[in-house]
Structure formats: C-alpha cells, structure tokens
Design a protein around this motif. Structure first.
Motif, mmCIF file in Angstrom:
data_model
loop_
_atom_site.group_PDB
_atom_site.id
_atom_site.type_symbol
_atom_site.label_atom_id
_atom_site.label_comp_id
_atom_site.label_asym_id
_atom_site.label_seq_id
_atom_site.Cartn_x
_atom_site.Cartn_y
_atom_site.Cartn_z
ATOM 1 N N ILE A 1 -5.429 12.394 9.061
ATOM 2 C CA ILE A 1 -4.327 11.800 8.296
ATOM 3 C C ILE A 1 -3.038 12.160 9.026
ATOM 4 C CG2 ILE A 1 -2.968 11.811 6.182
ATOM 5 C CD1 ILE A 1 -5.418 12.297 4.586
ATOM 6 N N ILE A 2 -2.288 11.151 9.436
ATOM 7 C CA ILE A 2 -0.964 11.352 10.035
ATOM 8 C C ILE A 2 0.041 10.694 9.113
ATOM 9 C CG2 ILE A 2 0.528 10.864 12.016
ATOM 10 C CD1 ILE A 2 -1.886 10.940 13.779
ATOM 11 N N SER A 3 0.944 11.487 8.555
ATOM 12 C CA SER A 3 1.855 10.965 7.531
ATOM 13 C C SER A 3 3.279 11.406 7.813
ATOM 14 C CB SER A 3 1.416 11.453 6.140
ATOM 15 O OG SER A 3 1.373 12.864 6.094
ATOM 16 N N GLY A 4 4.223 10.658 7.254
ATOM 17 C CA GLY A 4 5.628 11.013 7.403
ATOM 18 C C GLY A 4 6.538 9.923 6.881
ATOM 19 N N TRP A 5 7.826 10.254 6.808
ATOM 20 C CA TRP A 5 8.829 9.298 6.371
ATOM 21 C C TRP A 5 9.224 8.419 7.551
ATOM 22 C CZ3 TRP A 5 9.448 9.228 1.291
ATOM 23 C CH2 TRP A 5 9.131 10.381 0.577
ATOM 24 N N GLU A 6 9.473 7.168 7.259
ATOM 25 C CA GLU A 6 9.875 6.209 8.275
ATOM 26 C C GLU A 6 8.867 6.119 9.420
ATOM 27 O OE1 GLU A 6 12.307 4.332 7.675
ATOM 28 O OE2 GLU A 6 13.273 5.402 6.048
ATOM 29 N N LEU A 7 7.610 6.333 9.113
ATOM 30 C CA LEU A 7 6.566 6.229 10.136
ATOM 31 C C LEU A 7 6.377 4.760 10.484
ATOM 32 C CD1 LEU A 7 4.470 7.865 11.747
ATOM 33 C CD2 LEU A 7 2.860 7.490 9.893
ATOM 34 N N GLN A 8 6.575 4.448 11.735
ATOM 35 C CA GLN A 8 6.520 3.055 12.151
ATOM 36 C C GLN A 8 5.074 2.595 12.313
ATOM 37 O OE1 GLN A 8 9.244 1.106 12.393
ATOM 38 N NE2 GLN A 8 10.357 2.897 11.631
ATOM 39 N N LYS A 9 4.822 1.358 11.913
ATOM 40 C CA LYS A 9 3.489 0.802 12.041
ATOM 41 C C LYS A 9 3.235 0.383 13.485
ATOM 42 C CE LYS A 9 0.366 -2.590 9.982
ATOM 43 N NZ LYS A 9 0.201 -3.643 8.975
ATOM 44 N N PHE A 10 2.132 0.858 14.025
ATOM 45 C CA PHE A 10 1.774 0.464 15.380
ATOM 46 C C PHE A 10 0.277 0.217 15.450
ATOM 47 C CE2 PHE A 10 0.489 4.856 15.968
ATOM 48 C CZ PHE A 10 1.442 5.573 15.268
ATOM 49 N N GLU A 11 -0.116 -0.624 16.375
ATOM 50 C CA GLU A 11 -1.487 -1.095 16.440
ATOM 51 C C GLU A 11 -2.419 -0.045 17.042
ATOM 52 O OE1 GLU A 11 -2.564 -3.856 15.171
ATOM 53 O OE2 GLU A 11 -0.573 -4.547 14.565
ATOM 54 N N GLY A 12 -3.645 -0.047 16.541
ATOM 55 C CA GLY A 12 -4.695 0.743 17.175
ATOM 56 C C GLY A 12 -4.766 2.195 16.789
ATOM 57 N N CYS A 13 -4.010 2.618 15.782
ATOM 58 C CA CYS A 13 -3.990 4.041 15.437
ATOM 59 C C CYS A 13 -4.614 4.333 14.080
ATOM 60 C CB CYS A 13 -2.564 4.579 15.487
ATOM 61 S SG CYS A 13 -1.945 4.742 17.166
ATOM 62 N N GLY A 14 -5.322 3.378 13.494
ATOM 63 C CA GLY A 14 -6.045 3.663 12.266
ATOM 64 C C GLY A 14 -5.609 2.806 11.098
ATOM 65 N N GLU A 15 -6.165 3.112 9.923
ATOM 66 C CA GLU A 15 -5.798 2.397 8.699
ATOM 67 C C GLU A 15 -4.395 2.812 8.270
ATOM 68 O OE1 GLU A 15 -8.730 3.162 5.777
ATOM 69 O OE2 GLU A 15 -10.348 2.183 6.874
ATOM 70 N N TYR A 16 -3.543 1.841 8.015
ATOM 71 C CA TYR A 16 -2.136 2.090 7.713
ATOM 72 C C TYR A 16 -1.875 1.874 6.234
ATOM 73 C CZ TYR A 16 2.971 1.545 7.985
ATOM 74 O OH TYR A 16 4.322 1.671 7.810
ATOM 75 N N THR A 17 -1.190 2.830 5.615
ATOM 76 C CA THR A 17 -0.841 2.728 4.195
ATOM 77 C C THR A 17 0.642 3.003 4.020
ATOM 78 O OG1 THR A 17 -3.027 3.493 3.513
ATOM 79 C CG2 THR A 17 -1.280 3.577 1.873
ATOM 80 N N LEU A 18 1.337 2.099 3.369
ATOM 81 C CA LEU A 18 2.741 2.295 3.020
ATOM 82 C C LEU A 18 2.820 2.531 1.518
ATOM 83 C CD1 LEU A 18 5.751 2.232 3.810
ATOM 84 C CD2 LEU A 18 5.742 -0.226 3.343
ATOM 85 N N ARG B 1 -15.566 8.576 19.766
ATOM 86 C CA ARG B 1 -15.648 7.170 19.371
ATOM 87 C C ARG B 1 -15.046 6.987 17.980
ATOM 88 N NH1 ARG B 1 -20.158 6.398 17.737
ATOM 89 N NH2 ARG B 1 -21.215 8.392 17.994
ATOM 90 N N ARG B 2 -14.303 5.914 17.783
ATOM 91 C CA ARG B 2 -13.769 5.609 16.456
ATOM 92 C C ARG B 2 -14.751 4.735 15.686
ATOM 93 N NH1 ARG B 2 -7.396 4.082 17.419
ATOM 94 N NH2 ARG B 2 -6.999 5.631 19.040
ATOM 95 N N ILE B 3 -14.755 4.904 14.372
ATOM 96 C CA ILE B 3 -15.550 4.029 13.516
ATOM 97 C C ILE B 3 -14.590 3.208 12.662
ATOM 98 C CG2 ILE B 3 -17.535 5.564 13.506
ATOM 99 C CD1 ILE B 3 -16.735 6.491 10.736
ATOM 100 N N ASP B 4 -15.064 2.032 12.253
ATOM 101 C CA ASP B 4 -14.190 1.088 11.555
ATOM 102 C C ASP B 4 -13.872 1.528 10.130
ATOM 103 O OD1 ASP B 4 -14.116 -0.556 13.789
ATOM 104 O OD2 ASP B 4 -15.902 -1.662 13.170
ATOM 105 N N LYS B 5 -14.884 2.017 9.417
ATOM 106 C CA LYS B 5 -14.697 2.368 8.009
ATOM 107 C C LYS B 5 -14.425 3.868 7.881
ATOM 108 C CE LYS B 5 -17.726 -1.325 6.317
ATOM 109 N NZ LYS B 5 -18.931 -1.633 5.501
#
Length: 278
Positions: free
Chosen positions: A98-115, A141-145
């Motif tokens: 879990i990587i979290s923070g304020w004003e965290l910018q959305k970027f591709e390829g880094c996991g499921e994104y929740t705002l 290796r990353r998994i989708d779910k």
C-alpha cells in the motif's frame, strides 16, 4: 540451490514462519524520518537441514514508483506472506503493498488506484501484489487481483496461517471480520463468507491455527471453555467468493483443566500428531 555464508544470510529484516523445514528470509532496508530513504526488498529461501539458500531476488517496484513521485512524501507499507504449493512442491513469497499520501498523482502501471472521497485534498493510495517463486523465478511477478488485506489492523496480533496449500488471514470491513484465503498454486484469493456467523467478532479473543491440514478458528468463550471452528477447506476451494452453500465449519469444544480467569489461552500443534498444547 547454492551454499552461502551464514553471516551474509542472516543480516535480514524478517524471518517468515517455516514450512517443511524451509524458511523465507526478507532483506528490507528502510530509514525513517523526514529524509525518508526507502529501498526495495529482497527475498531468499533457506534450507535449515542443508544450510543452503537460493540467491537473493530484489524487487524493483519502488524504483518505478520513485520515477513518478517523491517517496519522502508518501507512506509505504508492505505485508509479506510465505506459502507452499503441494502440487508443484514450490515455495512462494507474496508481498502486498500500500502506497498512500496526499496529492498522490495517478500514474500507470503501479497498481490499483483509489482516490478517497470526503477528505481535505486528494488522499489516494495504490495497492499492488507481487509474487516470487523461490528458487525458480529470477524476478518478482505482479498479479492482477490484489487480495484484500489491512497492514495496520491487528495483523501482528492475529497473524496469518499457512495450511494445505493456502495462506489465511483476517481483516475487518468496519466492525465485521472477514477471512481471506490465498491459494498458493493458482495465486488467487477467496473471501470465505459468513466468518462472523460462527461467533467471531472484533471483541472476541480468537486466533487462527493450522491443524491436520485444516484451519481452525480458536475462540476463548469463557474461563472454562475453548471452541474450535474447523474449516473444511477441500470443500471450500471449489466455491466462489460469494457462494456459501458449500462452506462447512465443524465445531469442537475443549474444556479447560482449570478456571483460567482473564487468560487468553493459545493452542500449539505437536507436529505429526493429533495433540495440542495449551
């Protein structure tokens, strides 16, 4: 597997619970404070009998995240699980991020994104899960779910349990406890329904354990009694995450030899036997 020096091997951050005499070691360098420096983790498999180990394999996930945001401005939490696939005889380590923070910018390829809504500013997080087959894979290796988990909610108290090809842990949706099962072979998770229907709640003293290739949920009912709710996992593995018609729990009652007032009684399995130690 190759032999390596013990002095290099045991300079590590975590030692996972052993399975079949094999231990998963996690090397994670991280410093806190305002000048946070976070480095990705590495894992290896250690054989207690032969004292041999696989090479360290380091994750590159944080290096990718660092290209898109300032790591000193975000919180990084990781949860590690260690399991075994009895079909292929392979050992795997799972890392859930879990990587979290304020004003965290959305970027591709880094996991499921929740705002998150209804917060001051834009608080967001990324959730990602990566897996390493120890002794086989040359990279994580990353998994989708991404399995549902909560790094900060009671994990150190209740812990996780490996049993018969699956890793189990509990977490909470509000006040409701849920039981998550991660199948090591298929690398997919299941949410076992109606966990709270067997009398498990947030205020009850309970724990999970592995016994005779089954998963009992152990409850301290009162000063005289312990109840074991044993999950029929072979039946459950063929069910979906929403269908509870095939879920089977068997209830066993253990009468304590003494009146242990205000005691949290823990059970430990004597490996290779049907005996439990209080």
């Amino acid at each position: 597997m190759q032999a390596i020096l013990n002095k290099d091997l045991f300079v590590c951050e975590q030692v996972q619970k052993p399975i079949n005499g094999m231990i998963c070691l996690i090397d994670k360098k991280e410093s806190g404070g305002y000048d946070k420096i976070k480095e990705d983790h590495a894992a290896c498999l250690y054989n207690v009998i032969t004292q041999e180990a696989t090479p360290w394999i380091r994750s590159t996930y944080l290096a990718q995240v660092e290209q898109c945001c300032d790591l000193s401005e975000v919180d990084v939490d990781r949860t590690y699980e260690f399991g075994f696939d009895p079909t292929t005889k392979e050992y795997k380590v799972i890392c859930m991020w879990i990587i979290s923070g304020w004003e965290l910018q959305k970027f591709e390829g880094c996991g499921e994104y929740t705002l998150y809504e209804n917060t001051e500013g834009n608080e967001a997080d990324y959730k990602m899960c990566e897996i390493l087959t120890l002794g086989k894979d040359t990279a994580w290796r990353r998994i989708d779910k991404v399995p549902p988990y909560a790094y900060y909610q009671y994990k150190d108290i209740f812990g996780s349990v490996y049993s018969n090809g699956s890793i189990y842990w509990t977490m909470y949706e509000g006040l409701r406890p849920i039981l998550v099962a991660f199948d090591v072979g298929s690398e997919e998770y299941r949410v076992i329904p109606d966990f709270d229907m067997i009398g498990i709640d947030r205020h009850m003293s309970y724990c999970l354990m592995a016994f005779d290739e089954h998963l009992p949920a152990v409850k301290n009912v009162d000063n005289h009694t312990i109840t074991l709710w044993i999950l029929d996992d072979d039946c459950d593995k063929n069910t979906s995450t929403t269908n509870s018609s095939n879920i089977k729990w068997t209830k066993e009652i253990i009468m304590l030899p003494l009146c242990w007032t205000y005691k949290c009684v823990r059970l430990h399995v004597v490996e290779g036997t049907e005996y439990l130690i209080l």
